[in-house]
Write a protein that holds these residues in place. Structure first.
Motif, PDB file in Angstrom:
ATOM      1  N   GLN A 158      -1.417   4.293   9.960  1.00 27.90           N
ATOM      2  CA  GLN A 158      -2.454   3.400   9.441  1.00 27.90           C
ATOM      3  C   GLN A 158      -1.734   2.306   8.665  1.00 27.90           C
ATOM      4  O   GLN A 158      -1.166   2.558   7.599  1.00 27.90           O
ATOM      5  N   GLY A 159      -1.733   1.112   9.216  1.00 26.18           N
ATOM      6  CA  GLY A 159      -0.944   0.051   8.608  1.00 26.18           C
ATOM      7  C   GLY A 159       0.531   0.411   8.649  1.00 26.18           C
ATOM      8  O   GLY A 159       1.070   0.775   9.695  1.00 26.18           O
ATOM      9  N   ASP A 160       1.176   0.344   7.497  1.00 28.47           N
ATOM     10  CA  ASP A 160       2.600   0.666   7.421  1.00 28.47           C
ATOM     11  C   ASP A 160       2.857   2.133   7.095  1.00 28.47           C
ATOM     12  O   ASP A 160       4.013   2.543   6.978  1.00 28.47           O
ATOM     13  N   GLU A 161       1.800   2.920   6.955  1.00 26.72           N
ATOM     14  CA  GLU A 161       1.942   4.309   6.516  1.00 26.72           C
ATOM     15  C   GLU A 161       1.758   5.275   7.682  1.00 26.72           C
ATOM     16  O   GLU A 161       0.808   5.158   8.460  1.00 26.72           O
ATOM     17  N   THR A 162       2.687   6.220   7.813  1.00 30.07           N
ATOM     18  CA  THR A 162       2.510   7.310   8.774  1.00 30.07           C
ATOM     19  C   THR A 162       1.633   8.368   8.122  1.00 30.07           C
ATOM     20  O   THR A 162       1.971   8.898   7.061  1.00 30.07           O
ATOM     21  N   VAL A 163       0.494   8.677   8.757  1.00 31.26           N
ATOM     22  CA  VAL A 163      -0.475   9.577   8.138  1.00 31.26           C
ATOM     23  C   VAL A 163      -0.478  10.965   8.773  1.00 31.26           C
ATOM     24  O   VAL A 163      -1.005  11.917   8.187  1.00 31.26           O
ATOM     25  N   ALA A 164       0.099  11.116   9.975  1.00 30.22           N
ATOM     26  CA  ALA A 164       0.131  12.432  10.617  1.00 30.22           C
ATOM     27  C   ALA A 164       1.210  12.434  11.693  1.00 30.22           C
ATOM     28  O   ALA A 164       1.611  11.381  12.202  1.00 30.22           O
ATOM     29  N   ALA A 215     -11.773   8.809  20.356  1.00 30.20           N
ATOM     30  CA  ALA A 215     -12.440   7.524  20.170  1.00 30.20           C
ATOM     31  C   ALA A 215     -11.428   6.481  19.701  1.00 30.20           C
ATOM     32  O   ALA A 215     -10.518   6.788  18.926  1.00 30.20           O
ATOM     33  N   ALA A 216     -11.588   5.264  20.186  1.00 26.86           N
ATOM     34  CA  ALA A 216     -10.688   4.182  19.779  1.00 26.86           C
ATOM     35  C   ALA A 216     -10.935   3.835  18.314  1.00 26.86           C
ATOM     36  O   ALA A 216     -12.075   3.666  17.884  1.00 26.86           O
ATOM     37  N   ASP A 217      -9.869   3.761  17.543  1.00 21.74           N
ATOM     38  CA  ASP A 217      -9.954   3.394  16.132  1.00 21.74           C
ATOM     39  C   ASP A 217      -9.004   2.223  15.914  1.00 21.74           C
ATOM     40  O   ASP A 217      -7.781   2.400  15.929  1.00 21.74           O
ATOM     41  N   PRO A 218      -9.543   1.009  15.735  1.00 16.68           N
ATOM     42  CA  PRO A 218      -8.675  -0.168  15.614  1.00 16.68           C
ATOM     43  C   PRO A 218      -7.755  -0.125  14.402  1.00 16.68           C
ATOM     44  O   PRO A 218      -6.768  -0.860  14.345  1.00 16.68           O
TER      45      PRO A 218
END
Length: 248
Positions: free
Chosen positions: A163-169, A110-113
């Motif tokens: 997510q924003g400036d953070e790499t989450v995965a 699913a698209a997540d903006p």
């Protein structure tokens, strides 16, 4: 039935040095990861001296400065190899599960903006840095890993979820014979239990389907309950177990 998956996993994660020893494949990569620094005994020359072959493997790894390691699967040859190694003082570690899923009919992500998927078809410094940070890989390990991943002609996909400036995965996908192999799947410790690993893998699967892949596999340590729950949710089913025997 799934012996071919062992061949695919060997090819997907190349070793710096490989040699055949009476049919066994002996691999060495400066001690980084057991899978690339162990014997894969899935073939064996008929009539060979098994104990002599074990001793030869032990000498090889002793000269390389590490303990001898054997990867044990339902397909080892000879079939009593695990008992032989146990009798020589080898301990069992890292009981793991090989899991597979059919990619046909999988739901597109699913698209997540709020999320950005960063994809590279070749290893780059940004992916290596972020993945290594989350997996706590040393500088030496990063150097060995970079050489390993750069040495294969197989199709690779390097993914970061931001997510924003953070790499989450982060994760690595390798495609061979229509199979997507998942490697180095990791979620930032501060962002776990939020579905980022699930979304990352969905994007990796979508990429693989575009490349013609029909199935996917992964390997996970069975004691890693959080990872196992994630893979259950994604529909990956257990097909066989493996473990390592390490000489102590």
């Amino acid at each position: 039935m799934y012996k071919f998956l062992e061949e695919i996993t060997i090819n997907s994660w190349p070793a710096k040095y490989s040699a055949l020893m009476n049919g066994w494949l002996v691999r060495y990569t400066d001690g980084y990861t057991k899978r690339a620094n162990s014997v894969s005994p899935i073939y064996l020359d008929p009539g060979c001296d098994v104990d002599g072959s074990i001793a030869a493997a032990e000498r090889f790894y002793r000269d390389a400065g590490q303990s001898a390691i054997f990867k044990m699967t339902p397909y080892v040859m000879p079939s009593d190899l695990d008992e032989r190694l146990d009798g020589r003082g080898y301990i069992q570690v890292d009981l793991s599960s090989v899991r597979i899923v059919d990619l046909a009919g999988e739901t597109p992500p699913a698209a997540d903006p709020g999320l950005l998927v960063v994809f590279r078809d070749r290893l780059d410094a940004g992916w290596l840095e972020q993945m290594s940070l989350m997996n706590e890989i040393s500088d030496r390990g990063q150097s060995v890993l970079a050489q390993t991943l750069a040495s294969t002609p197989l199709r690779q996909g390097f993914f970061l979820l931001q997510q924003g400036d953070e790499t989450v995965a982060a994760g690595l996908g390798v495609i061979q014979h229509g199979w997507l192999g998942l490697y180095d799947i990791v979620t930032h410790p501060g962002y776990r239990q939020r579905g980022y690993g699930f979304q990352l893998i969905q994007h990796m699967q979508a990429w693989a389907r575009e490349q013609g892949a029909h199935s996917s596999f992964l390997q996970v340590i069975q004691a890693n309950e959080a990872a196992c729950r994630l893979y259950d949710k994604l529909g990956y089913r257990h097909v066989y177990s493996y473990w390592y025997r390490v000489l102590k």
